[in-house]
Design an enzyme around this catalytic site. Structure first.
Site, short mmCIF file in Angstrom:
data_model
loop_
_atom_site.label_atom_id
_atom_site.label_comp_id
_atom_site.label_asym_id
_atom_site.label_seq_id
_atom_site.Cartn_x
_atom_site.Cartn_y
_atom_site.Cartn_z
N ASN A 9 0.87 -1.18 0.00
CA ASN A 9 0.00 0.00 0.00
C ASN A 9 0.90 1.22 0.00
OD1 ASN A 9 -1.80 2.04 0.48
ND2 ASN A 9 -2.37 1.36 2.55
N LYS A 11 0.07 4.23 -0.21
CA LYS A 11 -0.58 5.40 0.42
C LYS A 11 -0.37 6.63 -0.47
CE LYS A 11 -0.12 3.12 4.82
NZ LYS A 11 0.03 3.21 6.27
N HIS A 96 -9.35 0.85 5.15
CA HIS A 96 -8.07 1.08 5.82
C HIS A 96 -8.31 2.01 7.02
CE1 HIS A 96 -3.99 2.35 6.63
NE2 HIS A 96 -3.59 1.27 5.96
N GLU A 98 -6.71 4.44 8.10
CA GLU A 98 -6.53 5.87 7.82
C GLU A 98 -7.79 6.45 7.20
OE1 GLU A 98 -2.87 5.37 5.65
OE2 GLU A 98 -1.92 4.76 7.53
N GLU A 168 -4.82 -4.98 10.63
CA GLU A 168 -3.79 -3.94 10.81
C GLU A 168 -4.07 -3.19 12.12
OE1 GLU A 168 -1.97 -2.69 6.77
OE2 GLU A 168 -3.75 -1.49 7.12
N GLY A 174 2.95 2.42 10.78
CA GLY A 174 3.88 3.54 10.61
C GLY A 174 4.58 3.95 11.89
N SER A 213 3.93 -1.95 10.32
CA SER A 213 5.40 -2.01 10.50
C SER A 213 5.99 -3.38 10.17
CB SER A 213 5.79 -1.57 11.93
OG SER A 213 5.37 -0.24 12.15
P1 13P Z 1 3.35 0.47 7.63
O1 13P Z 1 3.89 -0.80 7.04
O2 13P Z 1 4.02 1.70 7.10
O3 13P Z 1 3.26 0.41 9.13
O4 13P Z 1 1.83 0.60 7.09
C1 13P Z 1 1.00 -0.50 7.18
C2 13P Z 1 -0.26 -0.18 6.44
O5 13P Z 1 -1.04 0.66 6.86
C3 13P Z 1 -0.51 -0.87 5.17
O6 13P Z 1 -1.80 -0.65 4.72
#
Ligand code: 13P
Length: 250
Positions: A9, A11, A96, A98, A168, A174, A213
């Site tokens: 992803n 983002k 997601h 976010e 997740e 992150g 992560s």
């Molecule tokens: P990170 O791997 O940067 O922690 O992000 C995970 C994520 O949100 C994938 O959709």
């Protein structure tokens, strides 16, 4: 045997030119990946068509990061599922954290989106996960089970068979803090149990990814868990070498 998937992803990162280069590097290195591991990349919407031209016919799958909750019409700034399918997407990430957190995405909206995505022939990568407060209050099982049931229990078995689930934990995204393999395994097993209540034996066939992560140094331990079928990768998916190293961790 469940499908192993490693999905990246991206983002809101990379320009179109950078994204095309990254996709080319992933395709080039994908030759090293065992045949039973599927790679998927999810660039921003603006990159989908040029990246589709890079990945077409290579076995690397193309995913969007979101879709509209309506089929078409006066919804300024939104992208409909048939537009995504039309530029070569086979998958779309949905729910997601976010999007849930910053854009008010509710289970009700996700029900609309998941049905539209499936009707357009897209496989949803459906994300669930608790935040830190919920984890510390010991409510993570309840939160995740509710997210799973509120959306996925509206599907038929035939539809569910096309869905990929991604767990997740918000506190691990992150942050550099990964869920331990034990924490991840226990909740993946719980998700599978919840899916089995509605879908029976089909739950054993559903791919459940871990995200948060995930990187080359911890992927092996996570992927060794019986109910973890791969990863949804954020930051580490922006470097082709790291992304491929994660996919080599099965
Ligand atoms: P990170 O791997 O940067 O922690 O992000 C995970 C994520 O949100 C994938 O959709």
């Amino acid at each position: 045997m469940r499908k192993h998937i490693v999905a990246g992803n991206w983002k809101m990162n990379t320009t179109v030119a950078e994204g095309v280069e990254l996709a080319k590097a992933v395709v080039e290195k994908s030759a090293e990946i065992p045949a039973d591991v599927k790679l998927i990349i999810a660039p921003p919407h603006t990159h989908l068509y040029p990246v589709h031209e890079v990945v077409e016919g290579t076995g690397v799958g193309l995913s969007a990061q979101n879709c509209a909750d309506h089929e078409k019409g006066a919804f300024t700034g939104e992208i409909a599922v048939n537009m995504l399918a039309g530029v070569g997407c086979e998958y779309t990430i949905l729910g997601h954290s976010e999007r849930r957190q910053y854009y008010g995405e509710t289970d009700e909206k996700l029900v609309e989106k998941i049905h539209l995505a499936l009707a357009a022939g897209l496989s949803p990568i459906f994300c669930v996960g608790e935040n830190l407060e919920e984890r510390e209050a010991g409510r993570h099982f309840d939160v995740v089970n509710a997210q799973v049931k509120n959306v996925l229990n509206t599907l038929t078995a035939e539809e569910m068979a096309k869905v990929i689930v991604a767990y997740e934990p918000v506190w691990a995204i992150g942050t550099g803090k990964t869920a331990s393999a034990e924490q991840a395994q226990e909740i993946h097993a719980e998700i599978r149990k919840t899916l089995a209540e509605k879908f029976g034996a089909l739950a054993e066939e559903i791919t459940i990814l871990y995200g948060g992560s995930c990187k080359p140094s911890n992927a092996k331990e996570l992927f060794a868990c019986p109910d973890i079928d791969g990863g949804l990768i954020g930051g580490a998916a922006l470097k082709a070498d790291d992304f491929i190293a994660i996919a080599l961790s099965f």
